[in-house]
Design an enzyme around this catalytic site. Structure first.
Site, PDB file in Angstrom:
ATOM      1  N   GLY A  28      -4.080   4.389   5.682  1.00  0.00           N
ATOM      2  CA  GLY A  28      -3.004   3.920   6.561  1.00  0.00           C
ATOM      3  C   GLY A  28      -3.069   2.449   6.899  1.00  0.00           C
TER       4      GLY A  28
ATOM      5  N   ASN B  41      -1.727   0.037   5.293  1.00  0.00           N
ATOM      6  CA  ASN B  41      -0.387  -0.543   5.105  1.00  0.00           C
ATOM      7  C   ASN B  41       0.569  -0.104   6.204  1.00  0.00           C
ATOM      8  OD1 ASN B  41      -0.176  -2.236   2.530  1.00  0.00           O
ATOM      9  ND2 ASN B  41      -1.438  -0.484   1.923  1.00  0.00           N
TER      10      ASN B  41
ATOM     11  N   HIS C  32       2.912  -0.197  -4.818  1.00  0.00           N
ATOM     12  CA  HIS C  32       2.012   0.166  -5.916  1.00  0.00           C
ATOM     13  C   HIS C  32       1.015  -0.974  -6.149  1.00  0.00           C
ATOM     14  CE1 HIS C  32       0.695   2.337  -9.446  1.00  0.00           C
ATOM     15  NE2 HIS C  32       0.660   1.176 -10.081  1.00  0.00           N
TER      16      HIS C  32
ATOM     17  N   ASP D 277       6.814   5.179 -10.965  1.00  0.00           N
ATOM     18  CA  ASP D 277       6.513   3.741 -10.879  1.00  0.00           C
ATOM     19  C   ASP D 277       7.399   2.898 -11.799  1.00  0.00           C
ATOM     20  OD1 ASP D 277       4.501   4.313  -9.036  1.00  0.00           O
ATOM     21  OD2 ASP D 277       2.962   4.480 -10.577  1.00  0.00           O
TER      22      ASP D 277
ATOM     23  N   MET E 173       0.369   9.730  -2.272  1.00  0.00           N
ATOM     24  CA  MET E 173      -0.230   9.923  -3.586  1.00  0.00           C
ATOM     25  C   MET E 173       0.325  11.138  -4.333  1.00  0.00           C
ATOM     26  SD  MET E 173      -1.871   7.217  -3.578  1.00  0.00           S
ATOM     27  CE  MET E 173      -2.894   7.248  -5.039  1.00  0.00           C
ATOM     28  N   ARG E 174       1.577  11.463  -4.060  1.00  0.00           N
ATOM     29  CA  ARG E 174       2.228  12.576  -4.748  1.00  0.00           C
ATOM     30  C   ARG E 174       3.504  12.096  -5.426  1.00  0.00           C
ATOM     31  NH1 ARG E 174      -0.965  16.769  -5.611  1.00  0.00           N
ATOM     32  NH2 ARG E 174      -2.490  16.833  -3.947  1.00  0.00           N
TER      33      ARG E 174
HETATM   34  C1  GAR Z   1      -2.403   1.222  -1.338  1.00  0.00           C
HETATM   35  O1  GAR Z   1      -3.281   0.351  -1.998  1.00  0.00           O
HETATM   36  C2  GAR Z   1      -1.219   1.551  -2.212  1.00  0.00           C
HETATM   37  O2  GAR Z   1      -0.853   0.525  -3.074  1.00  0.00           O
HETATM   38  C3  GAR Z   1      -1.751   2.737  -2.989  1.00  0.00           C
HETATM   39  O3  GAR Z   1      -2.476   3.481  -2.042  1.00  0.00           O
HETATM   40  C4  GAR Z   1      -3.080   2.578  -1.128  1.00  0.00           C
HETATM   41  C5  GAR Z   1      -2.896   3.100   0.278  1.00  0.00           C
HETATM   42  O4  GAR Z   1      -3.692   2.390   1.168  1.00  0.00           O
HETATM   43  N1  GAR Z   1      -0.675   3.489  -3.556  1.00  0.00           N
HETATM   44  C6  GAR Z   1      -0.716   3.987  -4.782  1.00  0.00           C
HETATM   45  O5  GAR Z   1      -1.678   3.881  -5.514  1.00  0.00           O
HETATM   46  C7  GAR Z   1       0.535   4.721  -5.187  1.00  0.00           C
HETATM   47  N2  GAR Z   1       0.546   4.937  -6.596  1.00  0.00           N
HETATM   48  P1  GAR Z   1      -3.531   2.584   2.727  1.00  0.00           P
HETATM   49  O6  GAR Z   1      -3.548   4.087   3.001  1.00  0.00           O
HETATM   50  O7  GAR Z   1      -4.730   1.900   3.318  1.00  0.00           O
HETATM   51  O8  GAR Z   1      -2.254   1.953   3.129  1.00  0.00           O
END
Ligand code: GAR
Length: 185
Positions: free
Chosen positions: A6, A8, A103, A139, A84-85
């Protein structure tokens, strides 16, 4: 929507608090992981946070539960911040394709899982992150914005991951701010 730490989501919440994102309410945070950092970040910020159970795009029951669970909050935009789904076509259409995804690579390179590791293993010297509109193909939707990250000889996989995350924390809130101001299409 997210499945992970979380960080982001926290960057979005911080950007709203600091005024970078204006005229925009974060109406809810939704996760497929009950004890995820993203739900904790929302809780601490006083934003409604909902665990909607597991999500598998081929499972109609999952899909209906997620669509109805989120629709109650009447969002104008859905942000995938580490979700992630893979989403079903029905899910994407239910929200009129108003879904953006973050991404951790410079798309179209390194789609799918473990994108930073893919870039590291490929030996590229520049990677980064992308925010794009979500389309049925994974993607592959229209790119909105990207931020580059250099990979130096002194870097490790862990340090590249940290640099990509730092870039994400700037890029995603900035894109949301632009969309909310009506600049992106
Ligand atoms: C982020 O780095 C995002 O780019 C990636 O998951 C992470 C979540 O981090 N997303 C993917 O890989 C989607 N294919 P967070 O939970 O600390 O925000």
């Amino acid at each position: 929507m997210g499945s992970g730490k979380g960080t982001n989501c926290q960057a979005i919440l911080d950007a709203q608090r600091s005024g970078l994102i204006q005229d925009c309410d974060i109406v809810g945070v939704f996760s497929d992981k009950p004890n995820s950092g993203i739900l904790e970040a929302a809780k601490l910020a006083g934003v409604p946070q909902v665990y909607l159970g597991s999500y598998k795009h081929s499972n109609v029951t999952d899909d209906e539960r997620w669509v109805s669970g989120i629709k109650k909050f009447r969002p104008d935009l859905i942000v995938l911040a580490g979700f992630m789904r893979i989403l079903s076509n029905q899910f994407i259409q239910a929200f009129d394709s108003k879904i953006i995804n973050l991404h951790p690579s410079l798309l179209p390179s390194f789609r799918g899982k473990d994108a930073v590791t893919q870039a590291w293993n490929a030996g590229v010297k520049i990677t980064g992150c992308t925010v794009h509109w979500v389309s049925p193909e994974l993607d592959a939707g229209k790119i909105i914005a990207q931020a580059p990250v250099r990979i130096m000889s002194s870097d490790t996989l862990e340090s590249v991951m940290a640099k990509v995350q730092a870039a994400e924390h700037m890029l995603l809130p900035a894109v949301i701010a632009e969309i909310s101001e009506g600049f992106c299409s």
